[in-house]
Design a protein around this motif. Sequence first.
Motif, PDB file in Angstrom:
ATOM      1  N   UNK A 177     -18.657  -0.743  -5.035  1.00  0.00           N
ATOM      2  CA  UNK A 177     -18.462   0.511  -4.290  1.00  0.00           C
ATOM      3  C   UNK A 177     -17.322   0.365  -3.279  1.00  0.00           C
ATOM      4  N   UNK A 178     -17.291  -0.746  -2.561  1.00  0.00           N
ATOM      5  CA  UNK A 178     -16.228  -0.960  -1.581  1.00  0.00           C
ATOM      6  C   UNK A 178     -14.862  -1.055  -2.252  1.00  0.00           C
ATOM      7  N   UNK A 179     -14.801  -1.729  -3.389  1.00  0.00           N
ATOM      8  CA  UNK A 179     -13.531  -1.843  -4.104  1.00  0.00           C
ATOM      9  C   UNK A 179     -13.028  -0.486  -4.574  1.00  0.00           C
ATOM     10  N   UNK A 180     -13.926   0.328  -5.099  1.00  0.00           N
ATOM     11  CA  UNK A 180     -13.534   1.668  -5.550  1.00  0.00           C
ATOM     12  C   UNK A 180     -12.994   2.490  -4.379  1.00  0.00           C
ATOM     13  N   UNK A 181     -13.649   2.395  -3.228  1.00  0.00           N
ATOM     14  CA  UNK A 181     -13.183   3.119  -2.059  1.00  0.00           C
ATOM     15  C   UNK A 181     -11.824   2.633  -1.587  1.00  0.00           C
ATOM     16  N   UNK A 182     -11.620   1.313  -1.576  1.00  0.00           N
ATOM     17  CA  UNK A 182     -10.343   0.751  -1.156  1.00  0.00           C
ATOM     18  C   UNK A 182      -9.227   1.107  -2.137  1.00  0.00           C
ATOM     19  N   UNK A 183      -9.551   1.105  -3.432  1.00  0.00           N
ATOM     20  CA  UNK A 183      -8.548   1.475  -4.437  1.00  0.00           C
ATOM     21  C   UNK A 183      -8.145   2.940  -4.290  1.00  0.00           C
ATOM     22  N   UNK A 184      -9.114   3.799  -3.982  1.00  0.00           N
ATOM     23  CA  UNK A 184      -8.810   5.221  -3.754  1.00  0.00           C
ATOM     24  C   UNK A 184      -7.910   5.379  -2.540  1.00  0.00           C
ATOM     25  N   UNK A 185      -8.148   4.586  -1.501  1.00  0.00           N
ATOM     26  CA  UNK A 185      -7.291   4.623  -0.320  1.00  0.00           C
ATOM     27  C   UNK A 185      -5.878   4.155  -0.680  1.00  0.00           C
ATOM     28  N   UNK A 186      -5.784   3.087  -1.477  1.00  0.00           N
ATOM     29  CA  UNK A 186      -4.476   2.573  -1.870  1.00  0.00           C
ATOM     30  C   UNK A 186      -3.643   3.598  -2.606  1.00  0.00           C
ATOM     31  N   UNK A 191       3.605   3.261  -0.937  1.00  0.00           N
ATOM     32  CA  UNK A 191       4.057   2.258  -1.899  1.00  0.00           C
ATOM     33  C   UNK A 191       3.273   2.221  -3.185  1.00  0.00           C
ATOM     34  N   UNK A 192       2.342   3.163  -3.369  1.00  0.00           N
ATOM     35  CA  UNK A 192       1.451   3.102  -4.529  1.00  0.00           C
ATOM     36  C   UNK A 192       2.213   3.184  -5.846  1.00  0.00           C
ATOM     37  N   UNK A 193       3.168   4.085  -5.953  1.00  0.00           N
ATOM     38  CA  UNK A 193       3.887   4.280  -7.217  1.00  0.00           C
ATOM     39  C   UNK A 193       4.619   3.008  -7.639  1.00  0.00           C
ATOM     40  N   UNK A 194       5.346   2.406  -6.710  1.00  0.00           N
ATOM     41  CA  UNK A 194       6.061   1.165  -7.019  1.00  0.00           C
ATOM     42  C   UNK A 194       5.088   0.041  -7.351  1.00  0.00           C
ATOM     43  N   UNK A 269      -1.966  -4.555  -4.123  1.00  0.00           N
ATOM     44  CA  UNK A 269      -0.536  -4.318  -4.322  1.00  0.00           C
ATOM     45  C   UNK A 269      -0.025  -3.033  -3.660  1.00  0.00           C
ATOM     46  N   UNK A 270      -0.764  -1.901  -3.697  1.00  0.00           N
ATOM     47  CA  UNK A 270      -0.278  -0.739  -2.942  1.00  0.00           C
ATOM     48  C   UNK A 270      -0.155  -1.002  -1.439  1.00  0.00           C
ATOM     49  N   UNK A 271      -1.092  -1.777  -0.885  1.00  0.00           N
ATOM     50  CA  UNK A 271      -1.016  -2.098   0.539  1.00  0.00           C
ATOM     51  C   UNK A 271       0.240  -2.924   0.830  1.00  0.00           C
ATOM     52  N   UNK A 272       0.510  -3.928  -0.003  1.00  0.00           N
ATOM     53  CA  UNK A 272       1.688  -4.767   0.211  1.00  0.00           C
ATOM     54  C   UNK A 272       2.979  -3.976   0.045  1.00  0.00           C
ATOM     55  N   UNK A 273       3.061  -3.185  -1.009  1.00  0.00           N
ATOM     56  CA  UNK A 273       4.280  -2.423  -1.263  1.00  0.00           C
ATOM     57  C   UNK A 273       4.507  -1.358  -0.196  1.00  0.00           C
ATOM     58  N   UNK A 274       3.440  -0.850   0.394  1.00  0.00           N
ATOM     59  CA  UNK A 274       3.591   0.211   1.395  1.00  0.00           C
ATOM     60  C   UNK A 274       4.296  -0.272   2.649  1.00  0.00           C
ATOM     61  N   UNK A 275       4.244  -1.592   2.913  1.00  0.00           N
ATOM     62  CA  UNK A 275       4.914  -2.131   4.100  1.00  0.00           C
ATOM     63  C   UNK A 275       6.055  -3.085   3.720  1.00  0.00           C
ATOM     64  N   UNK A 276       6.432  -3.071   2.436  1.00  0.00           N
ATOM     65  CA  UNK A 276       7.598  -3.833   2.003  1.00  0.00           C
ATOM     66  C   UNK A 276       7.403  -5.325   1.919  1.00  0.00           C
TER      67      UNK A 276
END
Length: 451
Positions: A177-186, A191-194, A269-276
């Motif tokens: 459940x936590x992973x699904x919520x975090x993935x939805x946030x990502x 940076x999500x698309x990249x 990966x979306x979290x990392x890409x969002x801040x370069x």
Amino acid sequence: MARETWATRTGFILAAVGSAVGLGNIWRFPFITGQYGGSSFLITYLAFVALIGFPAILVEFVIGRRTDRNPVGALRELGSGAWSYAGWLFVVTGFIILSYYSVVAGWFLRYTLIGITEGFTLTDPAEANALFGTVSTGLDTLLFHAVFMLLVIGIIAAGVRRGIELSVKVMVPVIVVLLLGLAAYGFTLDGASAAYSYYLSPDFGTIAANWTEILPAAAGQAFFTLSVGMGVMITYASYLGEDRNLAADAGIIAALDTLVAVLVGFVVFPILFSVGIEPGTGGPGAIFVSLTAAFAGIPGGRILGVVFFGMVGIAALSSAISILEMLVSYLIDELGVSRVPASVALGTAVFLLGVPVTIDLMFLNLYDLLADGILLVLGSLLLALFVGWVIPDVARDELRKGIADIGGLDDAWIWAVRIPIVIVVLVSLYLGIVDYVDFLTGDFADWLAAR
């Protein structure tokens, strides 16, 4: 002494999934995926899970249920000559893995506490790296290593039903459940698309050019995350009844484990890409350094960080209990030691083996490369040879139990174990040995020379 069993099918599946869903999926998977090219590694890893991991889980299942024994006792009962001693490899592998696994799990507990008490404010990766340096070694690291092992010992001492089964019925659903919520946030981050392109668009040219590195890494990751090659699944299957459909259960377990691993990529990966921040750099500390800096630069980062690191701590606990249970089951089955003293004695021994890792991270590399790249793969190879060529008729007979219409699944499975799995695992083992020798003669030798 009456041997314990699972109370429900759900309890068994969640326990096996909990064993597989741990640091291998959430700590190791992101930095290994980043290190070996993102999507290029992902597709190789998924192929290993489907073609190698699923049949390998069945190999351990049939051995465990057939004998109602731990790996040492199971191989002794079914094998003869040198095969009767092969089970000791799994005990050694489990000891090594759990010793450093507990230390790394302690890191996640400490980062969770840091998020709660101080928050994540270090946007500079260099400062985040310095924080990791203070967290990853020292007396505080030793303390959190001890706390984590005490939690594991307590659950195992409570037994299969009241300890393992009860705990995983809570932990595994919470993780998903936590992973699904975090993935939805990502998905909402800039940076999500990249990140999705990096993660989901494989470059087959990269795979072809770097297969000698990607292949053993993907094989080791598949074995590590599925808890294959260390005898855990033999132990868990030994608590099963003969009415269970082993193929169906193995399929569910492999699918859920893979789903969690893939979801982690959609979080990290979306979290990392969002801040370069470039993924795949920094080795074992990458997820701590990169994500700590990333959480400091995104809205709600403090809450997000606490949830993420806390979730990984839960996942680590669900995996660690499976490894200690494998070790404890040996003392119970073979020596008649009662559960509580067996849990305390072996848990303490594992803790002591992990102490060097709290002093210098070179020991983490020394342990991890040996266990992940060689011992897990070697264990899977021995089991494949044993089931495929030594006891194929026994294995077929055990697989048929609980399956109303097996068709030709038993024969297809045996031949898959006999030839393609053995070949792939042999290649992976060779490459893993080469990598470990390079490490010993390179980084480790330089480290020793500097002492």
